[in-house]
Write an enzyme that holds these catalytic residues in place. Structure first.
Site, PDB file in Angstrom:
ATOM      1  N   HIS A   1      36.638 -31.668 -31.081  1.00  0.00           N
ATOM      2  CA  HIS A   1      37.603 -31.845 -29.984  1.00  0.00           C
ATOM      3  C   HIS A   1      38.239 -30.502 -29.606  1.00  0.00           C
ATOM      4  O   HIS A   1      39.335 -30.464 -29.051  1.00  0.00           O
ATOM      5  CB  HIS A   1      38.701 -32.850 -30.363  1.00  0.00           C
ATOM      6  CG  HIS A   1      38.188 -34.051 -31.068  1.00  0.00           C
ATOM      7  ND1 HIS A   1      37.605 -35.109 -30.401  1.00  0.00           N
ATOM      8  CD2 HIS A   1      38.124 -34.347 -32.393  1.00  0.00           C
ATOM      9  CE1 HIS A   1      37.220 -36.020 -31.279  1.00  0.00           C
ATOM     10  NE2 HIS A   1      37.515 -35.577 -32.495  1.00  0.00           N
TER      11      HIS A   1
ATOM     12  N   SER B   1      36.030  -6.852 -14.140  1.00  0.00           N
ATOM     13  CA  SER B   1      36.921  -7.360 -13.093  1.00  0.00           C
ATOM     14  C   SER B   1      37.297  -6.225 -12.158  1.00  0.00           C
ATOM     15  O   SER B   1      37.532  -5.098 -12.610  1.00  0.00           O
ATOM     16  CB  SER B   1      38.181  -7.971 -13.713  1.00  0.00           C
ATOM     17  OG  SER B   1      39.160  -8.219 -12.716  1.00  0.00           O
TER      18      SER B   1
END
Length: 480
Positions: free
Chosen positions: A154, A284
């Protein structure tokens, strides 16, 4: 004058797919395969007694590669029929053989069979690349089979595993993909020489009602094309459900690689694993420090496209009225080639990722340290019981201390101080000298290293050996 910069071209051709896969779906491959099939059809018809001369056959063979693409395009514009356009252009350079080109055949005797040749060859290009990824990933798994790392369920920290064991989860998916793809490849058959609606009526006429010769013609052309057998019955086309099975097998590969590269992206975000990043690469335009996992992101992006292609052949197969309808044609031109080109580009990118995958053990260790005290509570309880303590009393002590430590982490933003609390509590004095051993990450990974060893030997190595002579272990450098 027009150039490639002012017209649309598929990114799969310009950016992503390999030279060999692009050639496999090129016009040259398609049209020369058509000519080869016309040649072997004539050869088989001659061997079975039709009036075809050695000179005609030789002329066909010598002009297989001599395709006038511009003339064929002009002819198709006039006839609105691609096969007949190429019959005419082939006849132009084979004037002696012109009368017997396409003798008795329908378009799908050439077009569909050529498609199956191209699909077979596409599998033969793709499967060794998949095996190459399996080989490289197996080496990675073996190198890191004992390196403890946080397991997650999870996406919450769970019992420790190892970096190599996690890689084996990805490997197992890739092995299942190889099994599926190789089965679909092996199940491929030739359409064969079946005529207009699959009844072979025109060939029965050519051979004056001799059905055994018609059968032998089908068998000869099938074998000359490199197939062991043909589909025993067809309409005008080979069963379009075959296309659905082909693209489905490729979409399964897309799913497996998407899952793997999603995991790599998560691990990159945790700074535990990094994909290749060149010295001049920019992560970036604004944030100069960034090292984005762009290759893994590319795999996920193309894999999503590939997974969604499967609906096309499923729908096409479902609406092939009676013996066939032509609404399959344009869709198949797009779907089949794009599916293989997408799968090929995924394999190229994945191989590149795996060859430069870097593990950061110190970060992994630091991340373990943050939660290991909680994971060690069961070991502490057992050690206390062995030292004469009461299991229920110890459990309650640990529960209270754990909640206090969790509050320190979550509310105060401090480090996990559960061990400090255990050390300061006189109750745990009997086992304080055992704490280093109880907190050794290598004692939390169970049989993971052994599982890796046996899995690589018994399951992975046979697949690598199957393709070893065809594996290229160094991926093409990805320019874009």
């Amino acid at each position: 004058m027009s150039n490639s910069y002012d017209t649309y071209v598929s990114p799969l051709s310009t950016r992503y797919a390999s030279v060999e896969m692009k050639y496999n779906f090129s016009d040259k491959k398609k049209f020369t395969t058509w000519r080869y099939l016309w040649t072997v059809l004539a050869q088989a018809e001659k061997e079975l007694g039709l009036d075809i001369t050695d000179e005609q056959l030789k002329e066909l063979q010598e002009n297989v590669e001599n395709v006038d693409f511009e003339a064929a395009a002009k002819e198709e514009k006039l006839t609105r029929h691609d096969i007949m356009a190429h019959v005419h252009t082939y006849a132009t350079c084979c004037p002696t053989a012109a009368p017997i080109i396409h003798l008795g055949a329908t378009s799908c005797d050439i077009g569909d069979n050529a498609d199956l040749v191209v699909i077979r060859d596409a599998f033969d290009i793709l499967l060794p690349k998949l095996a190459g990824c399996i080989k490289t990933l197996a080496e990675f798994a073996d190198n890191h089979k004992s390196l403890a790392t946080l397991g997650f369920t999870h996406f919450q920290p769970a019992q420790l595993t190892t970096v190599g064991k996690r890689a084996c989860l990805w490997l197992q998916d890739l092995l299942l993909c190889e099994k599926t793809l190789s089965r679909v490849r092996c199940d491929l058959k030739f359409r064969g020489i079946k005529g207009t609606t699959g009844t072979q009526a025109s060939f029965l006429q050519l051979f004056n009602g001799d059905y055994e010769k018609v059968r032998k013609l089908d068998e000869k052309v099938t074998q000359l094309a490199g197939f062991q057998s043909s589909y025993p019955v067809t309409g005008q086309t080979y069963p379009r459900i075959v296309d659905a099975e082909i693209v489905s097998s490729l979409s399964v590969l897309g799913s497996a690689t998407h899952k793997m590269c999603t995991d790599l992206r998560l691990l990159a975000g945790m700074n535990e694993i990094g994909e290749p990043f060149e010295t001049t690469q920019i992560g970036s335009s604004a944030m100069a420090y960034k090292q984005n996992p762009m290759r893994s992101e590319r795999v996920c992006s193309i894999a999503r496209y590939l997974m969604n292609l499967v609906n096309n052949p499923l729908n096409t197969a479902s609406v092939q009225w009676l013996e066939r309808t032509l609404d399959d044609s344009a869709n198949r031109r797009l779907c089949l080639s794009e599916a293989f080109l997408a799968a090929d580009s995924i394999m190229l990118t994945l191989q590149n990722i795996l060859e430069g995958l870097t593990v950061f053990p110190k970060v992994i260790s630091r991340n373990i340290d943050k939660v290991l005290p909680f994971m060690a509570t069961e070991n502490i309880i057992i050690a206390m019981v062995k030292s004469g303590g009461d299991r229920q009393i110890c459990h309650e002590k640990i529960r209270v201390l754990s909640l206090q430590a969790a509050s320190t982490v979550r509310i105060d933003g401090q480090d996990n101080d559960l061990l400090d609390r255990v050390v300061k509590d006189p109750y745990f004095a009997p086992i304080l000298d055992q704490l280093p051993q109880l907190l050794d990450p290598s004692t939390f990974i169970g049989c993971a290293p052994n599982q890796v060893t046996y899995f690589l030997k018994e399951d992975v190595q046979p697949i690598v050996d199957k393709y070893i002579s065809k594996i290229k272990t160094t991926a093409t450098v990805l320019e874009i």
